[in-house]
Design an enzyme around this catalytic site. Structure first.
Site, mmCIF file in Angstrom:
data_model
loop_
_atom_site.group_PDB
_atom_site.id
_atom_site.type_symbol
_atom_site.label_atom_id
_atom_site.label_comp_id
_atom_site.label_asym_id
_atom_site.label_seq_id
_atom_site.Cartn_x
_atom_site.Cartn_y
_atom_site.Cartn_z
ATOM 1 C CG ASN A 9 -1.833 1.173 1.285
ATOM 2 O OD1 ASN A 9 -1.853 1.985 0.351
ATOM 3 N ND2 ASN A 9 -2.603 1.301 2.356
ATOM 4 C CD1 TRP A 10 3.749 1.109 -2.789
ATOM 5 C CD2 TRP A 10 3.513 2.083 -4.799
ATOM 6 N NE1 TRP A 10 4.462 0.373 -3.706
ATOM 7 C CE2 TRP A 10 4.345 0.940 -4.942
ATOM 8 C CE3 TRP A 10 3.229 2.850 -5.939
ATOM 9 C CZ2 TRP A 10 4.880 0.555 -6.176
ATOM 10 C CZ3 TRP A 10 3.760 2.461 -7.156
ATOM 11 C CH2 TRP A 10 4.580 1.324 -7.274
ATOM 12 C CE LYS A 11 -0.342 3.088 4.696
ATOM 13 N NZ LYS A 11 -0.330 3.158 6.147
ATOM 14 C CG HIS A 98 -5.998 1.716 5.057
ATOM 15 N ND1 HIS A 98 -5.575 2.635 5.993
ATOM 16 C CD2 HIS A 98 -4.964 0.849 4.885
ATOM 17 C CE1 HIS A 98 -4.332 2.335 6.356
ATOM 18 N NE2 HIS A 98 -3.942 1.263 5.701
ATOM 19 C CD GLU A 100 -3.090 5.264 6.726
ATOM 20 O OE1 GLU A 100 -3.041 5.303 5.485
ATOM 21 O OE2 GLU A 100 -2.181 4.757 7.427
ATOM 22 C CD GLU A 170 -3.488 -2.519 7.088
ATOM 23 O OE1 GLU A 170 -2.356 -2.694 6.610
ATOM 24 O OE2 GLU A 170 -4.180 -1.524 6.837
ATOM 25 N N GLY A 176 2.453 2.292 10.822
ATOM 26 C CA GLY A 176 3.398 3.401 10.695
ATOM 27 C C GLY A 176 4.094 3.775 11.983
ATOM 28 C CB SER A 216 5.198 -1.768 12.133
ATOM 29 O OG SER A 216 4.848 -0.406 12.331
ATOM 30 N N GLY A 237 2.886 -1.098 4.274
ATOM 31 C CA GLY A 237 2.988 0.321 3.963
ATOM 32 C C GLY A 237 4.436 0.715 3.734
ATOM 33 N N GLY A 238 5.054 1.312 4.755
ATOM 34 C CA GLY A 238 6.398 1.876 4.637
ATOM 35 C C GLY A 238 7.422 0.967 3.971
HETATM 36 P P1 13P Z 1 2.956 0.363 7.693
HETATM 37 O O1 13P Z 1 3.484 -0.921 7.094
HETATM 38 O O2 13P Z 1 3.697 1.575 7.211
HETATM 39 O O3 13P Z 1 2.797 0.272 9.157
HETATM 40 O O4 13P Z 1 1.459 0.534 7.090
HETATM 41 C C1 13P Z 1 0.582 -0.526 7.144
HETATM 42 C C2 13P Z 1 -0.615 -0.176 6.355
HETATM 43 O O5 13P Z 1 -1.371 0.703 6.731
HETATM 44 C C3 13P Z 1 -0.837 -0.895 5.103
HETATM 45 O O6 13P Z 1 -2.114 -0.647 4.612
#
Ligand code: 13P
Length: 253
Positions: A9-11, A98, A100, A170, A176, A216, A237-238
């Protein structure tokens, strides 16, 4: 047999050049890695979907996903992108729910339920996210919370529909933050989710549905997390923004 999946997920990260370079490196590196039936999914910003889809098209194990879709199918909704539009542009997957989106855009279960229906009607595969806040866990309300999110957003589907969905667990406190759920915490929730799936859909359908862990997850902890029988991969994510890290995560599947 359910799929083992590494979903990125590149966000809202990367410029177009950076996105193309990352997708290109992944395709190039994965050429020499036998993925078997394992799937890699890249959830890119809307703007990059078609370009990245073009870059990855030579590898049948890599797919592109949108990070969201509208709860409407068309019309006067400035700034929105519908499931119909995604499908028409050749996109195969979409993330829905998600945390977010739930937090910053106040997305509620009823809207998510409609989004899931719209996505499936338009032949998209869904990655449906659920996850508790730290306060829920501290008050021992996390199982109830997850159960509610699944019942209200996803479990209206019948068996023929749910098999086109994966669930991503998640925990919000792990996203994050660098704080990963311990393998035991993740395993406990994943097996709870599997139990809910079995109760609602029966054993054989439940066993077809991939449950991904997100929060994470990185190249150091992925192998241990993915070794659990109910953890079928990750939503990353990251660590998905760096080719080296993401490739190691894919290799941990
Ligand atoms: P991180 O891997 O950066 O914690 O993000 C997870 C995420 O929200 C994937 O959708």
């Amino acid at each position: 047999m359910r799929n083992r999946i590494a979903a990125a997920n590149w966000k809202m990260n990367l410029t177009l050049d950076q996105a193309c370079a990352l997708a290109g490196t992944l395709v190039e590196t994965l050429k020499s890695i036998d993925l078997g039936g394992k799937q890699v999914i890249l959830a890119t910003p809307y703007l990059y979907l078609s370009t990245v889809a073009d870059i990855i098209k030579s590898n049948k194990n890599i797919f592109v996903a949108a990070q969201d879709c509208s709860e409407h199918l068309s019309g006067a909704y400035t700034g929105e992108v519908s499931a119909t539009m995604l499908y028409s542009a050749g996109i195969t997957h979409v993330i829905i729910g998600h945390s977010e989106r739930r937090t910053y855009h106040q997305e509620k279960d009823e809207a998510l339920k409609t989004k899931v229906e719209n996505a499936l009607t338009n032949n998209l595969k869904v990655i449906f996210c659920c996850g508790e806040q730290l306060s829920h866990r501290e008050q021992m309300k996390h199982f109830n919370l997850i159960e509610g999110q699944l019942w209200h957003g996803l479990f209206h589907l019948d068996e023929t529909q749910i098999i086109n969905c994966a669930i991503a667990y998640e925990p919000v406190w792990a996203i994050g933050t660098g704080v990963t759920a311990s393998p035991a915490q993740a395993a406990e929730m994943h097996s709870f989710i599997r139990k809910l799936l079995i109760e609602k859909y029966g054993e054989s359908t439940a066993n077809e549905i991939s449950i991904l862990y997100g929060g994470s997850c990185n190249e150091k902890n992925a192998a241990e997390l993915f070794s659990n029988t109910d953890i079928d991969g990750g939503l990353i994510g990251g660590a998905s923004l760096k080719a080296d890290s993401f490739i190691k995560i894919i290799q941990s599947l």
